[in-house]
Design a protein around this motif. Structure first.
Motif, PDB file in Angstrom:
ATOM      1  N   THR A 220      -8.858   8.761   3.194  1.00  0.00           N
ATOM      2  CA  THR A 220      -8.356   8.926   4.567  1.00  0.00           C
ATOM      3  C   THR A 220      -8.890   7.796   5.437  1.00  0.00           C
ATOM      4  OG1 THR A 220     -10.211  10.370   5.086  1.00  0.00           O
ATOM      5  CG2 THR A 220      -8.129  11.444   4.512  1.00  0.00           C
ATOM      6  N   TYR A 221      -8.146   7.501   6.443  1.00  0.00           N
ATOM      7  CA  TYR A 221      -8.504   6.437   7.371  1.00  0.00           C
ATOM      8  C   TYR A 221      -8.485   7.035   8.755  1.00  0.00           C
ATOM      9  CZ  TYR A 221      -8.080   2.272  10.262  1.00  0.00           C
ATOM     10  OH  TYR A 221      -8.270   1.311  11.220  1.00  0.00           O
ATOM     11  N   GLU A 222      -9.519   6.797   9.512  1.00  0.00           N
ATOM     12  CA  GLU A 222      -9.551   7.353  10.854  1.00  0.00           C
ATOM     13  C   GLU A 222      -8.998   6.362  11.873  1.00  0.00           C
ATOM     14  OE1 GLU A 222     -12.738   9.721  13.569  1.00  0.00           O
ATOM     15  OE2 GLU A 222     -12.981   9.787  11.377  1.00  0.00           O
ATOM     16  N   VAL A 223      -7.863   6.720  12.448  1.00  0.00           N
ATOM     17  CA  VAL A 223      -7.252   5.871  13.482  1.00  0.00           C
ATOM     18  C   VAL A 223      -8.148   5.932  14.717  1.00  0.00           C
ATOM     19  CG1 VAL A 223      -5.243   5.611  15.009  1.00  0.00           C
ATOM     20  CG2 VAL A 223      -4.923   6.268  12.610  1.00  0.00           C
ATOM     21  N   PRO A 224      -8.504   4.769  15.304  1.00  0.00           N
ATOM     22  CA  PRO A 224      -9.373   4.785  16.494  1.00  0.00           C
ATOM     23  C   PRO A 224      -8.756   5.636  17.599  1.00  0.00           C
ATOM     24  CG  PRO A 224      -8.959   2.529  15.766  1.00  0.00           C
ATOM     25  CD  PRO A 224      -8.092   3.413  14.930  1.00  0.00           C
ATOM     26  N   ARG A 225      -9.590   6.344  18.305  1.00  0.00           N
ATOM     27  CA  ARG A 225      -9.129   7.200  19.386  1.00  0.00           C
ATOM     28  C   ARG A 225      -8.571   6.368  20.535  1.00  0.00           C
ATOM     29  NH1 ARG A 225     -11.828   9.893  22.931  1.00  0.00           N
ATOM     30  NH2 ARG A 225     -13.683   8.609  22.595  1.00  0.00           N
ATOM     31  N   LYS A 226      -9.246   5.266  20.838  1.00  0.00           N
ATOM     32  CA  LYS A 226      -8.819   4.409  21.944  1.00  0.00           C
ATOM     33  C   LYS A 226      -8.073   3.183  21.423  1.00  0.00           C
ATOM     34  CE  LYS A 226     -13.197   4.383  23.946  1.00  0.00           C
ATOM     35  NZ  LYS A 226     -14.082   3.871  25.020  1.00  0.00           N
ATOM     36  N   PHE A 227      -7.022   2.791  22.134  1.00  0.00           N
ATOM     37  CA  PHE A 227      -6.252   1.589  21.804  1.00  0.00           C
ATOM     38  C   PHE A 227      -5.948   1.433  20.318  1.00  0.00           C
ATOM     39  CE2 PHE A 227      -8.895   0.254  25.570  1.00  0.00           C
ATOM     40  CZ  PHE A 227      -7.863   0.177  26.489  1.00  0.00           C
ATOM     41  N   PRO A 228      -5.362   2.453  19.675  1.00  0.00           N
ATOM     42  CA  PRO A 228      -4.959   2.230  18.282  1.00  0.00           C
ATOM     43  C   PRO A 228      -3.928   1.101  18.229  1.00  0.00           C
ATOM     44  CG  PRO A 228      -4.236   4.408  19.058  1.00  0.00           C
ATOM     45  CD  PRO A 228      -4.969   3.767  20.196  1.00  0.00           C
ATOM     46  N   THR A 229      -3.964   0.321  17.163  1.00  0.00           N
ATOM     47  CA  THR A 229      -2.993  -0.771  17.040  1.00  0.00           C
ATOM     48  C   THR A 229      -1.891  -0.364  16.072  1.00  0.00           C
ATOM     49  OG1 THR A 229      -4.336  -1.758  15.292  1.00  0.00           O
ATOM     50  CG2 THR A 229      -4.644  -2.606  17.527  1.00  0.00           C
ATOM     51  N   THR A 230      -0.694  -0.874  16.351  1.00  0.00           N
ATOM     52  CA  THR A 230       0.422  -0.565  15.465  1.00  0.00           C
ATOM     53  C   THR A 230       1.445  -1.707  15.515  1.00  0.00           C
ATOM     54  OG1 THR A 230       2.020   1.154  14.855  1.00  0.00           O
ATOM     55  CG2 THR A 230       1.678   0.813  17.213  1.00  0.00           C
ATOM     56  N   VAL A 231       2.551  -1.525  14.825  1.00  0.00           N
ATOM     57  CA  VAL A 231       3.642  -2.508  14.838  1.00  0.00           C
ATOM     58  C   VAL A 231       4.924  -1.759  15.174  1.00  0.00           C
ATOM     59  CG1 VAL A 231       2.650  -4.163  13.211  1.00  0.00           C
ATOM     60  CG2 VAL A 231       3.920  -2.186  12.345  1.00  0.00           C
ATOM     61  N   VAL A 232       5.956  -2.495  15.576  1.00  0.00           N
ATOM     62  CA  VAL A 232       7.212  -1.827  15.897  1.00  0.00           C
ATOM     63  C   VAL A 232       8.003  -1.546  14.629  1.00  0.00           C
ATOM     64  CG1 VAL A 232       9.390  -2.035  17.161  1.00  0.00           C
ATOM     65  CG2 VAL A 232       7.245  -2.726  18.232  1.00  0.00           C
ATOM     66  N   GLY A 233       7.898  -2.445  13.649  1.00  0.00           N
ATOM     67  CA  GLY A 233       8.594  -2.152  12.389  1.00  0.00           C
ATOM     68  C   GLY A 233       8.837  -3.350  11.509  1.00  0.00           C
ATOM     69  N   SER A 234       9.812  -4.198  11.901  1.00  0.00           N
ATOM     70  CA  SER A 234      10.212  -5.256  10.964  1.00  0.00           C
ATOM     71  C   SER A 234       9.156  -6.353  10.880  1.00  0.00           C
ATOM     72  CB  SER A 234      11.558  -5.856  11.368  1.00  0.00           C
ATOM     73  OG  SER A 234      11.415  -6.678  12.511  1.00  0.00           O
ATOM     74  N   TYR A 235       9.168  -7.028   9.733  1.00  0.00           N
ATOM     75  CA  TYR A 235       8.235  -8.113   9.441  1.00  0.00           C
ATOM     76  C   TYR A 235       9.059  -9.222   8.794  1.00  0.00           C
ATOM     77  CZ  TYR A 235       3.614  -9.993   8.245  1.00  0.00           C
ATOM     78  OH  TYR A 235       2.472 -10.768   8.177  1.00  0.00           O
ATOM     79  N   PRO A 236       8.606 -10.491   8.859  1.00  0.00           N
ATOM     80  CA  PRO A 236       9.379 -11.532   8.169  1.00  0.00           C
ATOM     81  C   PRO A 236       9.669 -11.102   6.725  1.00  0.00           C
ATOM     82  CG  PRO A 236       7.472 -12.480   9.309  1.00  0.00           C
ATOM     83  CD  PRO A 236       7.381 -11.003   9.485  1.00  0.00           C
ATOM     84  N   LYS A 237      10.879 -11.413   6.255  1.00  0.00           N
ATOM     85  CA  LYS A 237      11.212 -11.065   4.868  1.00  0.00           C
ATOM     86  C   LYS A 237      10.390 -11.946   3.927  1.00  0.00           C
ATOM     87  CE  LYS A 237      14.735  -8.069   5.375  1.00  0.00           C
ATOM     88  NZ  LYS A 237      14.632  -7.842   6.805  1.00  0.00           N
ATOM     89  N   LEU A 238       9.660 -11.315   3.037  1.00  0.00           N
ATOM     90  CA  LEU A 238       8.890 -12.068   2.050  1.00  0.00           C
ATOM     91  C   LEU A 238       9.836 -12.563   0.948  1.00  0.00           C
ATOM     92  CD1 LEU A 238       6.599 -11.196   3.745  1.00  0.00           C
ATOM     93  CD2 LEU A 238       5.472 -10.181   1.777  1.00  0.00           C
ATOM     94  N   PRO A 239       9.459 -13.649   0.233  1.00  0.00           N
ATOM     95  CA  PRO A 239      10.390 -14.232  -0.753  1.00  0.00           C
ATOM     96  C   PRO A 239      10.995 -13.230  -1.748  1.00  0.00           C
ATOM     97  CG  PRO A 239       8.530 -15.696  -0.401  1.00  0.00           C
ATOM     98  CD  PRO A 239       8.238 -14.446   0.390  1.00  0.00           C
ATOM     99  N   PRO A 240      10.231 -12.280  -2.298  1.00  0.00           N
ATOM    100  CA  PRO A 240      10.886 -11.347  -3.230  1.00  0.00           C
ATOM    101  C   PRO A 240      11.979 -10.497  -2.561  1.00  0.00           C
ATOM    102  CG  PRO A 240       8.486 -11.039  -3.239  1.00  0.00           C
ATOM    103  CD  PRO A 240       8.791 -12.044  -2.187  1.00  0.00           C
ATOM    104  N   ALA A 241      11.769 -10.148  -1.288  1.00  0.00           N
ATOM    105  CA  ALA A 241      12.790  -9.358  -0.568  1.00  0.00           C
ATOM    106  C   ALA A 241      14.027 -10.207  -0.310  1.00  0.00           C
ATOM    107  CB  ALA A 241      12.223  -8.827   0.747  1.00  0.00           C
ATOM    108  N   LYS A 242      13.817 -11.472   0.046  1.00  0.00           N
ATOM    109  CA  LYS A 242      14.969 -12.370   0.269  1.00  0.00           C
ATOM    110  C   LYS A 242      15.794 -12.490  -1.001  1.00  0.00           C
ATOM    111  CE  LYS A 242      13.078 -15.494   3.762  1.00  0.00           C
ATOM    112  NZ  LYS A 242      12.401 -16.767   3.908  1.00  0.00           N
ATOM    113  N   GLU A 243      15.092 -12.638  -2.125  1.00  0.00           N
ATOM    114  CA  GLU A 243      15.781 -12.779  -3.406  1.00  0.00           C
ATOM    115  C   GLU A 243      16.552 -11.485  -3.738  1.00  0.00           C
ATOM    116  OE1 GLU A 243      16.553 -15.128  -5.252  1.00  0.00           O
ATOM    117  OE2 GLU A 243      17.169 -14.095  -7.092  1.00  0.00           O
ATOM    118  N   ALA A 244      15.916 -10.356  -3.507  1.00  0.00           N
ATOM    119  CA  ALA A 244      16.571  -9.070  -3.792  1.00  0.00           C
ATOM    120  C   ALA A 244      17.826  -8.904  -2.938  1.00  0.00           C
ATOM    121  CB  ALA A 244      15.595  -7.923  -3.534  1.00  0.00           C
ATOM    122  N   LEU A 245      17.713  -9.230  -1.649  1.00  0.00           N
ATOM    123  CA  LEU A 245      18.863  -9.086  -0.750  1.00  0.00           C
ATOM    124  C   LEU A 245      19.990 -10.040  -1.148  1.00  0.00           C
ATOM    125  CD1 LEU A 245      16.971  -8.693   2.657  1.00  0.00           C
ATOM    126  CD2 LEU A 245      18.382  -6.947   1.543  1.00  0.00           C
TER     127      LEU A 245
END
Ligand SMILES: [Zn+2]
Length: 330
Positions: free
Chosen positions: A2-27
């Protein structure tokens, strides 16, 4: 683990990330009909593993699968929900074309669409929570041609009922954070539109046991802000950095008191924000005195997919470092 998310100012992302080379190839192989989804799965798994490792390296608390299997946030779902068919190419910017899908029959969700990617990311996340991320019904309809329902409200509600099944599948798999992306909402910033999207969100989220998040970005969010504040969600995730924090005074004016996903990273600029700059931007929000640090989630404005990978990584790393320092300060 388990990982404890900090109570104050937790960090996150909105979602998408640059496509990595294996994903580009798959697509590429999928697009050309050279392979099946099953055949390219190992490539996608490799890409998701890389995205997760980048976020762990940067120190992000609540991560994503980077949307490696999604060529586009609308088309991905449209190609997999019954009742949709591929559409025509339409021009959305000078040089950007989008294949606007067509609703030609009653929409129907027939199988989980994001759970496999969520599970893959979770397998490599070393206990850190992975957000379940979906494109919302309002945006799905807004960015499609509808030849079946003929009435926007009816189409949006019908899609909401189907997308809810995906949320239920994610929660059953173990997702604790569910984010619905509704970028189209800021392009029609009127009360009636906000109310339609609100009705759809009630259908999506009623009785769902997870953190309920809506992401809206770019456009005139301040004009719909008063009409969205009673949405049945725990958190709005909003863009601030790119519009130079124009929205901040409106939060105060309208008495904003939900959790806030606070966008402090410009996803349209390759210049990496320094730790000091991000800290100053966190300070701007704290100086308003409207939210305690427990309600502030620090994240980028929007998905990172258009940035080079090394830039995305460094932006996240500086952001996580700024949040760490902020925790000592507030
Ligand atoms: Zn966005």
């Amino acid at each position: 683990m388990t990982y404890e998310v900090p109570r104050k100012f937790p960090t996150t992302v909105v979602g998408s990330y640059p496509k990595l080379p294996p994903a580009k190839e798959a697509l590429r192989r999928l697009r050309k009909g050279l392979a099946s989804e099953e055949e390219v799965r190992p490539l996608f798994e490799e890409a998701i593993k890389g995205v997760v490792e980048d976020q762990l390296w940067a120190g992000i608390d609540i991560i994503s699968d980077g949307e490696q299997t999604r060529e586009d946030m609308v088309v991905y779902f449209a190609e997999r929900v019954k009742g949709y068919m591929p559409g025509e190419w339409v021009k959305i910017f000078d040089n950007v074309y989008f294949r606007k899908p067509i609703i030609y029959d009653r929409v129907e969700w027939t199988r989980p669409l994001t759970v496999q990617d969520w599970l893959t990311a979770t397998r490599y996340s070393k206990g850190r929570p992975v957000k379940g991320i979906l494109t919302g019904p309002y945006t799905m309809v807004e960015w499609s041609f509808d030849l079946y329902y003929k009435d926007r409200y009816e189409a949006i509600i019908a899609l909401a009922r189907e997308i809810r099944k995906e949320i239920e599948a994610l929660v059953e798999a173990g997702a604790k954070y569910i984010q619905v992306d509704e970028p189209a909402l800021s392009t029609r910033p009127w009360r009636e539109e906000a109310e339609i999207a609100g009705e759809a969100l009630k259908i999506l989220f009623n009785g769902i046991e997870a953190k309920k998040i809506v992401h809206i970005c770019f456009g005139r969010v301040e004009e719909i802000l008063p009409y969205i504040l009673d949405y049945p969600v725990d958190q709005f995730d909003l863009e601030f950095k790119n519009s130079n924090f124009r929205l901040l005074p409106y939060l105060k004016e309208y008495g904003y008191n939900k959790e806030l996903g606070y966008g402090v990273i410009d996803v349209h600029n390759t210049q990496v924000e320094s730790v000091e700059e991000i800290l100053r931007d966190i300070e701007r929000l704290m100086n308003l005195g409207i939210l305690p640090p427990e309600k502030v989630y620090v994240d980028p404005d929007c998905g990172l997919k258009r940035l080079p990978r090394d830039v995305a990584r460094m932006k996240l790393r500086n952001m996580a470092e700024a949040a760490r320092i902020a925790r000592e300060q507030w």
